[in-house]
Design a protein around this motif. Structure first.
Motif, PDB file in Angstrom:
ATOM      1  N   UNK A   1       8.234   7.239   9.703  1.00  0.00           N
ATOM      2  CA  UNK A   1       9.198   6.275   9.150  1.00  0.00           C
ATOM      3  C   UNK A   1       8.777   5.696   7.815  1.00  0.00           C
ATOM      4  N   UNK A   2       7.877   6.401   7.107  1.00  0.00           N
ATOM      5  CA  UNK A   2       7.335   5.847   5.864  1.00  0.00           C
ATOM      6  C   UNK A   2       7.899   6.510   4.613  1.00  0.00           C
ATOM      7  N   UNK A   3       8.695   7.593   4.791  1.00  0.00           N
ATOM      8  CA  UNK A   3       9.086   8.404   3.641  1.00  0.00           C
ATOM      9  C   UNK A   3      10.330   7.877   2.931  1.00  0.00           C
ATOM     10  N   UNK A   4      10.225   7.696   1.630  1.00  0.00           N
ATOM     11  CA  UNK A   4      11.354   7.274   0.792  1.00  0.00           C
ATOM     12  C   UNK A   4      11.558   8.283  -0.327  1.00  0.00           C
ATOM     13  N   UNK A   5      12.584   9.166  -0.202  1.00  0.00           N
ATOM     14  CA  UNK A   5      12.844  10.135  -1.261  1.00  0.00           C
ATOM     15  C   UNK A   5      13.409   9.429  -2.489  1.00  0.00           C
ATOM     16  N   UNK A   6      12.899   9.810  -3.654  1.00  0.00           N
ATOM     17  CA  UNK A   6      13.314   9.202  -4.920  1.00  0.00           C
ATOM     18  C   UNK A   6      13.750  10.329  -5.860  1.00  0.00           C
ATOM     19  N   UNK A   7      14.885  10.163  -6.532  1.00  0.00           N
ATOM     20  CA  UNK A   7      15.341  11.161  -7.502  1.00  0.00           C
ATOM     21  C   UNK A   7      14.495  11.037  -8.769  1.00  0.00           C
ATOM     22  N   UNK A   8      13.643  12.034  -8.991  1.00  0.00           N
ATOM     23  CA  UNK A   8      12.744  12.000 -10.136  1.00  0.00           C
ATOM     24  C   UNK A   8      13.328  12.652 -11.376  1.00  0.00           C
ATOM     25  N   UNK A   9      14.569  13.122 -11.265  1.00  0.00           N
ATOM     26  CA  UNK A   9      15.202  13.822 -12.386  1.00  0.00           C
ATOM     27  C   UNK A   9      16.106  12.871 -13.167  1.00  0.00           C
TER      28      UNK A   9
ATOM     29  N   UNK B   1       0.881  -1.182   0.000  1.00  0.00           N
ATOM     30  CA  UNK B   1       0.000   0.000   0.000  1.00  0.00           C
ATOM     31  C   UNK B   1       0.905   1.214   0.000  1.00  0.00           C
ATOM     32  N   UNK B   2       0.838   1.943  -1.106  1.00  0.00           N
ATOM     33  CA  UNK B   2       1.808   2.997  -1.355  1.00  0.00           C
ATOM     34  C   UNK B   2       1.131   4.310  -1.690  1.00  0.00           C
ATOM     35  N   UNK B   3       1.776   5.393  -1.243  1.00  0.00           N
ATOM     36  CA  UNK B   3       1.367   6.743  -1.651  1.00  0.00           C
ATOM     37  C   UNK B   3       2.511   7.359  -2.445  1.00  0.00           C
ATOM     38  N   UNK B   4       2.178   7.991  -3.576  1.00  0.00           N
ATOM     39  CA  UNK B   4       3.166   8.765  -4.345  1.00  0.00           C
ATOM     40  C   UNK B   4       2.959  10.243  -4.033  1.00  0.00           C
ATOM     41  N   UNK B   5       4.053  10.883  -3.626  1.00  0.00           N
ATOM     42  CA  UNK B   5       3.997  12.293  -3.260  1.00  0.00           C
ATOM     43  C   UNK B   5       4.994  13.047  -4.125  1.00  0.00           C
ATOM     44  N   UNK B   6       4.689  14.291  -4.445  1.00  0.00           N
ATOM     45  CA  UNK B   6       5.643  15.079  -5.213  1.00  0.00           C
ATOM     46  C   UNK B   6       4.959  16.253  -5.879  1.00  0.00           C
ATOM     47  N   UNK B   7       5.748  17.230  -6.309  1.00  0.00           N
ATOM     48  CA  UNK B   7       5.182  18.443  -6.892  1.00  0.00           C
ATOM     49  C   UNK B   7       4.526  18.189  -8.248  1.00  0.00           C
TER      50      UNK B   7
ATOM     51  N   UNK C   1      -5.676  -2.150   7.946  1.00  0.00           N
ATOM     52  CA  UNK C   1      -4.585  -2.022   6.986  1.00  0.00           C
ATOM     53  C   UNK C   1      -3.648  -0.905   7.424  1.00  0.00           C
ATOM     54  N   UNK C   2      -2.481  -0.869   6.839  1.00  0.00           N
ATOM     55  CA  UNK C   2      -1.622   0.304   7.022  1.00  0.00           C
ATOM     56  C   UNK C   2      -0.775   0.548   5.785  1.00  0.00           C
ATOM     57  N   UNK C   3      -0.284   1.792   5.686  1.00  0.00           N
ATOM     58  CA  UNK C   3       0.578   2.133   4.557  1.00  0.00           C
ATOM     59  C   UNK C   3       1.927   1.458   4.729  1.00  0.00           C
ATOM     60  N   UNK C   4       2.523   1.083   3.604  1.00  0.00           N
ATOM     61  CA  UNK C   4       3.872   0.512   3.650  1.00  0.00           C
ATOM     62  C   UNK C   4       4.935   1.541   3.318  1.00  0.00           C
ATOM     63  N   UNK C   5       4.626   2.466   2.427  1.00  0.00           N
ATOM     64  CA  UNK C   5       5.647   3.431   2.000  1.00  0.00           C
ATOM     65  C   UNK C   5       5.014   4.640   1.342  1.00  0.00           C
ATOM     66  N   UNK C   6       5.692   5.769   1.509  1.00  0.00           N
ATOM     67  CA  UNK C   6       5.347   6.992   0.787  1.00  0.00           C
ATOM     68  C   UNK C   6       6.572   7.350  -0.047  1.00  0.00           C
ATOM     69  N   UNK C   7       6.422   7.297  -1.363  1.00  0.00           N
ATOM     70  CA  UNK C   7       7.538   7.592  -2.263  1.00  0.00           C
ATOM     71  C   UNK C   7       7.452   9.056  -2.654  1.00  0.00           C
ATOM     72  N   UNK C   8       8.477   9.814  -2.271  1.00  0.00           N
ATOM     73  CA  UNK C   8       8.510  11.245  -2.577  1.00  0.00           C
ATOM     74  C   UNK C   8       9.336  11.458  -3.838  1.00  0.00           C
ATOM     75  N   UNK C   9       8.685  11.846  -4.921  1.00  0.00           N
ATOM     76  CA  UNK C   9       9.380  12.054  -6.195  1.00  0.00           C
ATOM     77  C   UNK C   9       9.951  13.474  -6.212  1.00  0.00           C
ATOM     78  N   UNK C  10      11.285  13.571  -6.151  1.00  0.00           N
ATOM     79  CA  UNK C  10      11.940  14.874  -6.058  1.00  0.00           C
ATOM     80  C   UNK C  10      12.513  15.288  -7.407  1.00  0.00           C
ATOM     81  N   UNK C  11      12.151  16.505  -7.832  1.00  0.00           N
ATOM     82  CA  UNK C  11      12.640  17.070  -9.091  1.00  0.00           C
ATOM     83  C   UNK C  11      12.980  18.538  -8.818  1.00  0.00           C
TER      84      UNK C  11
END
Ligand code: AMP
Length: 192
Positions: free
Chosen positions: A166-174, A9-15, A112-122
């Protein structure tokens, strides 16, 4: 774990313009979970002329956010559907702290619970460049700016909220699309 692997169970976050929609489709396909885009759901409601569509059309066109109560109804209904019972990928929800609390409530209420929040950074210059390139007819510069402003004010606070859990995973979106997807799979501990 033997047998069927647990679906996340995932959330995608980002601008705006970070590529969340593209990544949501690719990642959801890889993970075997539905990609749930609240923006797409609202756009469908507008084009099919439902009551919801009539309510949100002007708000969406201005770059503002639809109110939290309306969004809570939309998301509750969608997550109650059979395909979302074993994992999902949310794209575009939550976008405010009250929405994050609503989501937590929905999930807790159903065990249920969230497993991860993927933060797409650009980087910002790249986001501006992409916004200009996209140049959709309905995206005047003013509306693009408003979307950014709303993201900073209402959505960015979610970064701290999820980091604290403890759910945030920053991801390089560039990076090229497929590199972004593979980083996400690595962050999730899935062999891509
Ligand atoms: P998106 O495609 O995710 O950028 O969403 C397009 C538009 O739909 C947004 O600019 C908002 O007006 C509205 N919207 C989508 N998701 C939400 C949400 N979670 N909360 C409030 N408004 C939303």
């Amino acid at each position: 774990m033997a047998g069927e692997a647990k679906r996340p169970r995932i959330v995608l976050l980002g601008p705006p313009g970070a590529g969340k929609g593209t990544q949501a489709e690719l990642l959801a396909g890889q993970l075997g979970v539905p990609a749930i885009s609240t923006g797409d759901m609202l756009r469908r409601a507008v084009s099919s002329g439902t009551e919801l569509g009539g309510k949100v059309q002007g708000i969406m066109a201005s770059g503002a956010l639809v109110d939290d109560a309306t969004m809570a109804d939309v998301v509750k209904d969608r997550l109650a559907q059979a395909d979302a019972k074993q994992g999902f990928l949310l794209d575009g929800y939550p976008r405010t702290l009250p929405q994050a609390q609503t989501l937590e409530g929905i999930l807790t209420g159903t065990g249920q619970e969230l497993d991860a929040v993927l933060l797409v950074e650009v980087p910002e210059e790249e986001l501006v460049r992409r916004a200009v390139l996209r140049g959709r007819a309905d995206d005047s510069e003013e509306v693009v700016r408003e979307r950014f402003r709303v993201y900073r004010e209402k959505t960015e606070p979610l970064i701290g909220y999820y980091r604290a859990r403890g759910l945030l995973y920053p991801i390089d979106g560039n990076l090229p699309v497929e590199k972004v997807t593979s980083q996400m799979l690595i962050a999730l501990g899935v062999n891509g």
